[in-house]
Write a protein that holds these residues in place. Sequence first.
Motif, PDB file in Angstrom:
ATOM      1  N   LEU A   4     -14.467   7.319   8.675  1.00  0.00           N
ATOM      2  CA  LEU A   4     -13.222   7.450   9.435  1.00  0.00           C
ATOM      3  C   LEU A   4     -12.573   8.786   9.103  1.00  0.00           C
ATOM      4  O   LEU A   4     -12.635   9.257   7.963  1.00  0.00           O
ATOM      5  CB  LEU A   4     -12.257   6.313   9.089  1.00  0.00           C
ATOM      6  CG  LEU A   4     -12.692   4.895   9.481  1.00  0.00           C
ATOM      7  CD1 LEU A   4     -11.695   3.887   8.933  1.00  0.00           C
ATOM      8  CD2 LEU A   4     -12.815   4.763  10.990  1.00  0.00           C
ATOM      9  N   ASN A   5     -11.948   9.388  10.086  1.00  0.00           N
ATOM     10  CA  ASN A   5     -11.160  10.591   9.867  1.00  0.00           C
ATOM     11  C   ASN A   5      -9.709  10.205   9.628  1.00  0.00           C
ATOM     12  O   ASN A   5      -9.143   9.416  10.393  1.00  0.00           O
ATOM     13  CB  ASN A   5     -11.252  11.518  11.081  1.00  0.00           C
ATOM     14  CG  ASN A   5     -12.663  12.035  11.280  1.00  0.00           C
ATOM     15  OD1 ASN A   5     -13.402  12.229  10.332  1.00  0.00           O
ATOM     16  ND2 ASN A   5     -13.022  12.262  12.540  1.00  0.00           N
ATOM     17  N   LEU A   6      -9.096  10.736   8.578  1.00  0.00           N
ATOM     18  CA  LEU A   6      -7.720  10.405   8.225  1.00  0.00           C
ATOM     19  C   LEU A   6      -6.802  11.558   8.584  1.00  0.00           C
ATOM     20  O   LEU A   6      -7.058  12.697   8.242  1.00  0.00           O
ATOM     21  CB  LEU A   6      -7.618  10.115   6.726  1.00  0.00           C
ATOM     22  CG  LEU A   6      -6.222   9.796   6.185  1.00  0.00           C
ATOM     23  CD1 LEU A   6      -5.707   8.496   6.766  1.00  0.00           C
ATOM     24  CD2 LEU A   6      -6.247   9.723   4.669  1.00  0.00           C
ATOM     25  N   SER A   7      -5.699  11.241   9.278  1.00  0.00           N
ATOM     26  CA  SER A   7      -4.754  12.274   9.665  1.00  0.00           C
ATOM     27  C   SER A   7      -3.449  12.188   8.890  1.00  0.00           C
ATOM     28  O   SER A   7      -2.791  13.189   8.676  1.00  0.00           O
ATOM     29  CB  SER A   7      -4.455  12.157  11.165  1.00  0.00           C
ATOM     30  OG  SER A   7      -3.423  13.031  11.539  1.00  0.00           O
ATOM     31  N   PHE A   8      -3.077  10.994   8.466  1.00  0.00           N
ATOM     32  CA  PHE A   8      -1.771  10.824   7.818  1.00  0.00           C
ATOM     33  C   PHE A   8      -1.824   9.551   6.996  1.00  0.00           C
ATOM     34  O   PHE A   8      -2.487   8.577   7.353  1.00  0.00           O
ATOM     35  CB  PHE A   8      -0.680  10.716   8.888  1.00  0.00           C
ATOM     36  CG  PHE A   8       0.687  10.372   8.352  1.00  0.00           C
ATOM     37  CD1 PHE A   8       1.511  11.347   7.816  1.00  0.00           C
ATOM     38  CD2 PHE A   8       1.151   9.060   8.372  1.00  0.00           C
ATOM     39  CE1 PHE A   8       2.773  11.028   7.320  1.00  0.00           C
ATOM     40  CE2 PHE A   8       2.405   8.728   7.889  1.00  0.00           C
ATOM     41  CZ  PHE A   8       3.218   9.725   7.363  1.00  0.00           C
ATOM     42  N   ALA A   9      -1.144   9.557   5.863  1.00  0.00           N
ATOM     43  CA  ALA A   9      -1.033   8.350   5.044  1.00  0.00           C
ATOM     44  C   ALA A   9       0.346   8.302   4.430  1.00  0.00           C
ATOM     45  O   ALA A   9       0.889   9.331   4.028  1.00  0.00           O
ATOM     46  CB  ALA A   9      -2.096   8.342   3.949  1.00  0.00           C
ATOM     47  N   LYS A  10       0.927   7.117   4.388  1.00  0.00           N
ATOM     48  CA  LYS A  10       2.205   6.938   3.711  1.00  0.00           C
ATOM     49  C   LYS A  10       2.055   5.735   2.789  1.00  0.00           C
ATOM     50  O   LYS A  10       1.649   4.656   3.210  1.00  0.00           O
ATOM     51  CB  LYS A  10       3.335   6.730   4.715  1.00  0.00           C
ATOM     52  CG  LYS A  10       4.713   6.811   4.062  1.00  0.00           C
ATOM     53  CD  LYS A  10       5.826   6.843   5.101  1.00  0.00           C
ATOM     54  CE  LYS A  10       5.982   8.197   5.731  1.00  0.00           C
ATOM     55  NZ  LYS A  10       7.173   8.278   6.603  1.00  0.00           N
ATOM     56  N   ILE A  11       2.384   5.941   1.536  1.00  0.00           N
ATOM     57  CA  ILE A  11       2.157   4.936   0.508  1.00  0.00           C
ATOM     58  C   ILE A  11       3.496   4.307   0.157  1.00  0.00           C
ATOM     59  O   ILE A  11       4.409   4.994  -0.301  1.00  0.00           O
ATOM     60  CB  ILE A  11       1.531   5.561  -0.761  1.00  0.00           C
ATOM     61  CG1 ILE A  11       0.397   6.512  -0.381  1.00  0.00           C
ATOM     62  CG2 ILE A  11       1.058   4.495  -1.726  1.00  0.00           C
ATOM     63  CD1 ILE A  11      -0.662   5.925   0.510  1.00  0.00           C
ATOM     64  N   ASP A  12       3.622   3.026   0.361  1.00  0.00           N
ATOM     65  CA  ASP A  12       4.890   2.340   0.117  1.00  0.00           C
ATOM     66  C   ASP A  12       4.647   1.224  -0.887  1.00  0.00           C
ATOM     67  O   ASP A  12       4.000   0.221  -0.565  1.00  0.00           O
ATOM     68  CB  ASP A  12       5.423   1.764   1.440  1.00  0.00           C
ATOM     69  CG  ASP A  12       6.860   1.309   1.315  1.00  0.00           C
ATOM     70  OD1 ASP A  12       7.498   1.615   0.301  1.00  0.00           O
ATOM     71  OD2 ASP A  12       7.343   0.634   2.245  1.00  0.00           O
ATOM     72  N   THR A  13       5.122   1.407  -2.119  1.00  0.00           N
ATOM     73  CA  THR A  13       4.896   0.430  -3.177  1.00  0.00           C
ATOM     74  C   THR A  13       6.206  -0.262  -3.516  1.00  0.00           C
ATOM     75  O   THR A  13       7.182   0.390  -3.843  1.00  0.00           O
ATOM     76  CB  THR A  13       4.325   1.107  -4.440  1.00  0.00           C
ATOM     77  OG1 THR A  13       3.126   1.800  -4.081  1.00  0.00           O
ATOM     78  CG2 THR A  13       4.001   0.080  -5.500  1.00  0.00           C
ATOM     79  N   HIS A  14       6.224  -1.605  -3.429  1.00  0.00           N
ATOM     80  CA  HIS A  14       7.390  -2.406  -3.778  1.00  0.00           C
ATOM     81  C   HIS A  14       7.087  -3.139  -5.084  1.00  0.00           C
ATOM     82  O   HIS A  14       6.719  -4.312  -5.079  1.00  0.00           O
ATOM     83  CB  HIS A  14       7.722  -3.437  -2.703  1.00  0.00           C
ATOM     84  CG  HIS A  14       7.955  -2.865  -1.349  1.00  0.00           C
ATOM     85  ND1 HIS A  14       8.750  -1.774  -1.132  1.00  0.00           N
ATOM     86  CD2 HIS A  14       7.495  -3.239  -0.130  1.00  0.00           C
ATOM     87  CE1 HIS A  14       8.782  -1.502   0.160  1.00  0.00           C
ATOM     88  NE2 HIS A  14       8.024  -2.365   0.781  1.00  0.00           N
ATOM     89  N   ILE A  15       7.177  -2.456  -6.200  1.00  0.00           N
ATOM     90  CA  ILE A  15       6.970  -3.028  -7.531  1.00  0.00           C
ATOM     91  C   ILE A  15       5.540  -3.545  -7.677  1.00  0.00           C
ATOM     92  O   ILE A  15       4.698  -2.886  -8.240  1.00  0.00           O
ATOM     93  CB  ILE A  15       7.995  -4.146  -7.838  1.00  0.00           C
ATOM     94  CG1 ILE A  15       9.412  -3.567  -7.741  1.00  0.00           C
ATOM     95  CG2 ILE A  15       7.766  -4.705  -9.245  1.00  0.00           C
ATOM     96  CD1 ILE A  15      10.489  -4.585  -7.908  1.00  0.00           C
ATOM     97  N   ASP A  16       5.249  -4.744  -7.161  1.00  0.00           N
ATOM     98  CA  ASP A  16       3.920  -5.311  -7.341  1.00  0.00           C
ATOM     99  C   ASP A  16       3.135  -5.385  -6.042  1.00  0.00           C
ATOM    100  O   ASP A  16       2.025  -5.893  -6.022  1.00  0.00           O
ATOM    101  CB  ASP A  16       4.019  -6.713  -7.958  1.00  0.00           C
ATOM    102  CG  ASP A  16       4.701  -7.718  -7.033  1.00  0.00           C
ATOM    103  OD1 ASP A  16       5.441  -7.279  -6.130  1.00  0.00           O
ATOM    104  OD2 ASP A  16       4.475  -8.929  -7.209  1.00  0.00           O
ATOM    105  N   GLN A  17       3.711  -4.896  -4.939  1.00  0.00           N
ATOM    106  CA  GLN A  17       3.037  -4.997  -3.650  1.00  0.00           C
ATOM    107  C   GLN A  17       2.978  -3.624  -2.987  1.00  0.00           C
ATOM    108  O   GLN A  17       3.880  -2.813  -3.128  1.00  0.00           O
ATOM    109  CB  GLN A  17       3.805  -5.959  -2.736  1.00  0.00           C
ATOM    110  CG  GLN A  17       3.852  -7.390  -3.268  1.00  0.00           C
ATOM    111  CD  GLN A  17       5.050  -8.144  -2.752  1.00  0.00           C
ATOM    112  OE1 GLN A  17       5.278  -8.172  -1.557  1.00  0.00           O
ATOM    113  NE2 GLN A  17       5.811  -8.743  -3.638  1.00  0.00           N
TER     114      GLN A  17
END
Length: 882
Positions: free
Chosen positions: A834-847
């Motif tokens: 797969l080609n990746l164009s954008f990623a946003k990482i959202d971490t809520h403590i344990d999730q």
Amino acid sequence: MRPFINRCREMLEAGREKAYAQHRLGSPGMQVSTLLADLYDDVVLEIWHQAIAQHGDDDRLSGLALVAHGGFGRRDLAPYSDADLMLLSTRGSADLAAKIAGNLTRDLSDCGIDPGLSIRSPAEACSLSWTDAVVFSSLTESRFLAGGLQLYRKFFDSYRLGAKRRSNRLIKNIVEARREERSKWGETNYMLRPNVKRSSGALRDIQLIRWIGFARFGETDLERLLKLGALPEEDFRLMRRAYGFMLRVRHELHFRSGKSQDVLDRPTQMDIAKAWGYQGDDGVLPVEQFMQDYFDNTRNVRYSSAYFVDDARSRSLPARLTESALSRKMSDNIRMGPTSIWVRQDALKEFSNSLPDVLGLMSLANQHTRRISHRTWQAIRNAMREREPSPPDERSIESFLSLLSRPGRLADLLRRLHELRIIEQLIPEFERMRGLLQFNAYHKYTVDAHSFLAVEAATDLQDDLESGMGRRYRRIEDKRLLHLALLVHDIGKGYEEDHCIVGERIAEKVANRLNLSSSDSEMLRWLVLKHLIVNVVAFRHDLSDPQIVLSFAAEVGSIRRLEMLVVHTYCDLTAVGPGVATQWKLNLIEDLYRRTRRYFDSGDLPGSPDDPEIDRTRNRVDEQLIKHCSAELLPQARELLSDMPLSLLSRCEADSLAAEIMAVGAFDWDDDRRTICMAGYDNAVQALRFVVIRREDYLTMGTFARATAALAANGFDIQRAQIETVGDFAWDYFWVVDSKVGLSDQEPELDARTIDAVSNRVRDLIDSTQQPMPKPPKTWSPKELSEPDSVNVLPKKVVFDNESIDRYTIISFFAYNRVGLLSRIALAMSQQKLNLSFAKIDTHIDQVADVFYVSEQDGSKLIDPERQETVRQAMLSVVDDV
């Protein structure tokens, strides 16, 4: 081991087994505690008699008295409680007391009871108590065990009299000590792992009533305080029920752990819910049902103890006379002084029974930011609790809406209405929210407590003169709609269906019941239905994509709605728990607001070809290139600038982008050196930013996978990633924070050598494609905070979205976090080509809730269901492998 110690150990073990059998049969908590207290009495007295056996003819024994105090004195022991003992001694018996105390301590420890033993003369015990709140509170629960009964009686009679003489100062001291303890152990209503003894509303607050009762009336027994008129009958009933419930929970914790244990952690919550037969309900887990009972009891204790404290600390007569002399008439029945508002004594009885009058008083108190006097609230509290619930009349509704229309002390007043269950008469559906726990590490409050905190976060903005959010809040003319929406925005929780959809239906009923206009009703429903949309767009999408902003603007529709929704989102996020509304997230919300507001104001769509800001950025970059590039490198640099995608120009600062372009131009590219890695602190988002630029013959996702692995191996948490293609270059951005420090509002002290070393490792790993991926560092966490996978009740899932934007498939990935999870997901997608164009990482403590914009190698979306399923399984498989 001496025979009598073995006998005591056997007696203790057999007694605990008997108590455990009673507990398993469902015996009331107090009954099991009494059984344990009798057991401790027998063991302690056996050891006492052994300790004094060799001194049987010593006249000094009459000058000694063995006294149980604290929990042992109250007889509300848990299976592995310690034994608080005091050896009361006259001056002439002090030497003998020291010898006997040594034997007692040794033998109690040997037989399996942890003793807390002190030697005090009656004068010392009293003197210490008048200055030390902990000593005082413990000795109020004194109980004679053995020795000189006359000595004990003389001491305790003097102690009771001395306490009553010093009651005001003692009450102040023990209330302050309890406040400090509560602060240390947290508020029960938001603790994920409450302490059944020390948290707010727990056993200590019941004991607080006993201690104040002793200081004021010389009595600790709740029933005697009831007969003295110091404790309302309803409070006594609720207190007894809560006492039995929490004692039973505490016994369960001790029996399960085989030791003294007062922290109710999440795995044990699940185990107890199952063992006690909780079945769950529509949308409510068994553990959430159990904790709802737990929080219901702690809430009743908290309200009753706070009332009792207020009553004990009611203002002095001179203070009341001064307040009255400076007061003014607000209506026929209400007067208001400099700090408080109250109802005339001759009108109080009739007034307190009238719901519209009570709500009107609360509205006045909120409008003028006054506290309702204790005597007035005492009468209202008693009357409202005896009043039969009934649908509110028009006056009550008008007063309630008037209360909601101003900031003032709104949140505290709403909590008081909640205490009296008046909110549930106005909004019956609120009952389901009461004490409802959201069983995850993200939400730290029960749903009702979270809602009041969201309202409080809004009213706090009234005095926030610095931030844009404060200005937006003050611009809202009809604040009652915002406050009402915050109060009910999560009212749909606890059902199988999505809580936003359920909440919208309930919001419509609430609007009809409160006689809202059709436009206000529509706004309330919309706010409840869409209250998560800002979080979804800001935290999970590429805000430089004009399609995302245009779609969001179309959903919102107007500036008024935008401002209401953004303020609502801020308050909701702030109320989730301490540290959740990070500056990182607030910056993303602000970015979305500014882009959408700009579109509404000017019609310019940020990130689009017609966006004048992009032209200005391109021109500023070009100026920097002309100024700093050599004549030889300038043509190549300007060509790179012309290849820059609109999304990159939309999100980048001109100076940073110019520096990156010049670094590419100056780099000595060859087959072995194909990667640049640069790092610096990004003040806009308050995180460290790594820029990874790689010359590639074809678009690949391996760069992203290897970069994430290298950053994770160096102890960085990736918060956000953006992947661009600029001509022949993969142009990737990573915003990271130190996993040991987390996000910070202050720029960290960056060690240039460390940053350079990390940059070199990232570059080397990407260029050495045959080199194995590094393992993430092992992390240490305190044993008491670690939890098994059994508490992870939310499903892991992968969701495909082909509707939001034209060019890419958006993959949303939800799972419980693991060290190194992101780099493994990246590798899995790379292996799926797969080609990746954008990623946003959202971490809520344990999730984690990570978002990836991807396409197939030919640039097409992932449309085929079989292909989607293959990708889904590849991503999910890495969760269990980490």
